[in-house]
Design an enzyme around this catalytic site. Structure first.
Site, PDB file in Angstrom:
ATOM      1  N   HIS A  11       0.816  -1.211   0.000  1.00  0.00           N
ATOM      2  CA  HIS A  11       0.000   0.000   0.000  1.00  0.00           C
ATOM      3  C   HIS A  11       0.856   1.270   0.000  1.00  0.00           C
ATOM      4  CE1 HIS A  11      -4.277  -1.415   0.842  1.00  0.00           C
ATOM      5  NE2 HIS A  11      -3.576  -2.497   0.575  1.00  0.00           N
ATOM      6  N   HIS A 135      -1.267 -12.991  -1.058  1.00  0.00           N
ATOM      7  CA  HIS A 135      -2.476 -13.368  -0.340  1.00  0.00           C
ATOM      8  C   HIS A 135      -2.405 -14.802   0.189  1.00  0.00           C
ATOM      9  CE1 HIS A 135      -5.067 -10.108  -2.534  1.00  0.00           C
ATOM     10  NE2 HIS A 135      -4.173  -9.604  -1.716  1.00  0.00           N
TER      11      HIS A 135
END
Length: 219
Positions: A11, A135
């Site tokens: 991010h 993930h």
């Protein structure tokens, strides 16, 4: 904590825009923690602050920026979970304020939007599919949540979220994960990584290096 730190690194860097020539791996995430897409990242940033404070008491004081620490911490999170060891150069300069908003792709995005968003950063489909493999750790339902492996890709091929007999099926992965195996170009890479974990490790390490260099200003 490893999944949070790895997400923090993504991010921080993924605000880069090749067209605008700004954003990127610059620790601006510290000013962006109130944005909806960054929910849950405050504890990751607190860890970076703690490490930064500890370094001030050592000979390393002043030699690593917060942007460096974020990139290094993300690589360390991968390694301690059993993933590849990633070389991370240092010397990034920290931003003095937030990066522009609305540059993070939605978790509900389809493949076309995902590919377009990565292209805006100068990244391709291979980087999209390889970095999505992050993930594999965390609570998204892809294998052991603290083991970095290729379970993400074997799960994408199996599509467990479609199992009508599993009441928790809807909790497995994000809509953006579910979209990847329905795209022929992404599917080829998913099949490759599902069959060859070392290839995934190699490509993930290269993509992570690219990601954490995006937009970096070097001292």
């Amino acid at each position: 904590m490893a999944p949070v730190i790895l997400r923090l690194a993504y991010h921080d860097a993924a605000t880069f825009s090749a067209a605008a020539g700004d954003g990127g791996a610059n620790a601006s995430i510290q000013f962006e923690l109130g944005r909806p897409e960054n929910t849950g990242l405050k504890r990751g940033w607190r860890l970076i602050e703690q490490v930064s404070d500890e370094l001030k008491k050592t000979p390393a004081a002043g030699k690593l920026s917060n942007a460096d620490l974020i990139a290094l911490a993300g690589a360390h999170a991968v390694a301690v979970c059993g993933g590849p060891v990633i070389d991370v150069p240092v010397g990034r300069v920290d931003a003095a304020g937030p990066d522009p908003e609305y540059r993070m792709v939605s978790e509900k995005a389809g493949v076309a939007a995902l590919v377009a968003n990565f292209a805006e950063k100068g990244l391709g489909v291979q980087q999209l599919v390889a970095l999505s493999g992050a993930h594999t750790i965390g609570g998204k339902g892809f294998g052991d949540p603290v083991t970095f492996d290729n379970a993400y890709y074997t799960s994408l091929l199996a599509k467990p979220w479609l199992n009508p007999n599993d009441p928790m099926a809807d909790m497995i992965g994000l809509p953006s994960d579910h979209a990847l195996p329905d795209d022929p170009e992404c599917l080829k890479l998913i099949e490759t990584y599902a069959a060859d974990q070392q290839r995934f490790f190699k490509d993930f390490a290269a993509a992570y290096q690219q990601l954490t260099n995006l937009g970096a200003v070097w001292a």
